[in-house]
Design a protein around this motif. Sequence first.
Motif, short mmCIF file in Angstrom:
data_model
loop_
_atom_site.label_atom_id
_atom_site.label_comp_id
_atom_site.label_asym_id
_atom_site.label_seq_id
_atom_site.Cartn_x
_atom_site.Cartn_y
_atom_site.Cartn_z
N CYS A 36 -7.14 49.48 40.15
CA CYS A 36 -5.81 49.77 40.84
C CYS A 36 -4.66 48.91 40.60
N ARG A 37 -3.30 49.17 40.73
CA ARG A 37 -2.38 48.33 40.73
C ARG A 37 -2.05 48.19 42.29
N ARG A 44 -0.29 57.91 40.33
CA ARG A 44 0.83 57.02 40.43
C ARG A 44 1.78 57.31 41.68
N ASP A 71 -8.38 56.23 24.48
CA ASP A 71 -8.27 56.89 25.70
C ASP A 71 -6.84 57.76 25.99
N PHE A 127 -3.83 53.96 40.38
CA PHE A 127 -5.03 53.69 40.37
C PHE A 127 -5.90 54.75 39.48
N1 UDP Z 1 -6.49 52.00 34.51
C1 UDP Z 1 -7.91 51.73 34.39
N2 UDP Z 1 -8.77 51.98 33.28
C2 UDP Z 1 -8.10 52.16 31.94
C3 UDP Z 1 -6.57 52.65 32.20
C4 UDP Z 1 -6.00 52.52 33.40
O1 UDP Z 1 -8.58 51.30 35.44
O2 UDP Z 1 -8.69 52.41 30.94
C5 UDP Z 1 -5.78 51.86 35.87
C6 UDP Z 1 -4.86 50.65 35.73
O3 UDP Z 1 -5.46 49.40 36.07
C7 UDP Z 1 -3.93 51.15 36.70
C8 UDP Z 1 -3.73 52.91 36.30
O4 UDP Z 1 -4.89 53.06 35.74
O5 UDP Z 1 -4.03 50.99 37.88
C9 UDP Z 1 -2.64 53.16 35.59
O6 UDP Z 1 -2.92 52.48 34.07
P1 UDP Z 1 -1.90 52.56 32.99
O7 UDP Z 1 -2.00 54.13 32.56
O8 UDP Z 1 -0.58 52.12 33.72
O9 UDP Z 1 -2.40 51.99 31.92
P2 UDP Z 1 -2.25 50.23 31.55
O10 UDP Z 1 -1.20 49.83 31.91
O11 UDP Z 1 -3.32 49.72 32.50
O12 UDP Z 1 -2.73 50.15 30.19
#
Ligand code: UDP
Length: 261
Positions: A207-208, A97, A132, A179
Motif C-alpha cells: 500500500c502507499r 488508486r 508484470d 494498493f
Molecule cells: N505494488 C505492489 N507490488 C507490485 C507492484 C505494485 O505491492 O509488484 C503496490 C505498490 O506498493 C503501490 C501500488 O501497488 O501501493 C501501485 O504501485 P505502482 O503501480 O505505482 O508501481 P510502483 O511505483 O510500486 O512500481
Amino acid sequence: MLQKNRKKPIYEGKAKCLYEGPEPDTLIQHFKDSATAFNNEKKGTISGKGVINNRISEYLMTQLEDIGIPTHFIRGLNMREQLVRHVDIIPVEVVMRNLAAGSMCKRLGIAEGASLYSPIIEFYYKDDSLGDPMITEDHIINFGWMAPEELEIVKNQTYRINDFLSGLFAGARLKLVDFKLEFGRIIFEEEEVVQIVLADEISPDTCRLWDMDTNEKMDKDRFRQDLGGEAEAYQEVARRLGLLAKIKEEGDGESNVEEIK
Ligand code: UDP
C-alpha cells in the motif's frame, strides 16, 4: 521465528516464504525482512518488517472478513507466520488508486499526489520475467486468467476493500493513496463450486500510505526512493493501528518489536 518441525518450503518469494501447513489445504505464510523494488533491481532489508507486516496483514484481513470479504487468512501462528488457506493464485495483480503516485505518474506525466475524479482500478499480469506488464480486462478474459464473472467479483471486492480500508486508515490519520491486491480460487470439487478469496498480504509493502496532515510517506516508497527511516515508518503505521505496545531498539541496531495483542 522458524518452527522446529519445519516442513519444506513450497515457495520462496521476495518478502515472504510459503511452507506446507499442518492441516490439509493450508499453508504457512512466513514474512521476511527482505525488501526488493524495481523488479528485483534494488534489494535490501527493513529491520523488523516481517513482524510488522505479519501483524498488519492479519489485522486487515480479519477486519475484511468481518465485513464479509472472504480471505485466505485462517489464524496467526507467531510473530512472523500465519496460517492461510491454500488457494490457486490468479496471475493478475489488482491495483486501486485514490491519489496519483508511483508508476501512474511516470507513465502519464501526472503530478504525484494529484487527486482523481474517482478511484482508478488497474490490472497487471503477474510475471517477473516480463516485469508484470499492465493489462486490460480484455486481456484477462481472452487469455483465460479470469472468467468474466470472476472478474466482476474481483472488481466489486476491490472497490469494497478500498472503501473500507480508506476509512480504516483515515482513522489512523493515514491516507490510503493506492494498493495492490491478489486473489485466489478455492475449488470445492464435490459441489463443483469455485470461491474467489482475497490472498497474499496487505501491508506497507503493498500500500502507499501518507500521513494525513504532512503527506509524509509511511510505506515502501521510503525504501524505493532511499528516503531512510523505513523501519520506523512501518512501526508507526502499526502503532497508529493500535497493534504495537512497545518498540525497542537493541544491540546491533536490529529493532525488536514487542507485542501485547
Ligand atoms: N505494488 C505492489 N507490488 C507490485 C507492484 C505494485 O505491492 O509488484 C503496490 C505498490 O506498493 C503501490 C501500488 O501497488 O501501493 C501501485 O504501485 P505502482 O503501480 O505505482 O508501481 P510502483 O511505483 O510500486 O512500481
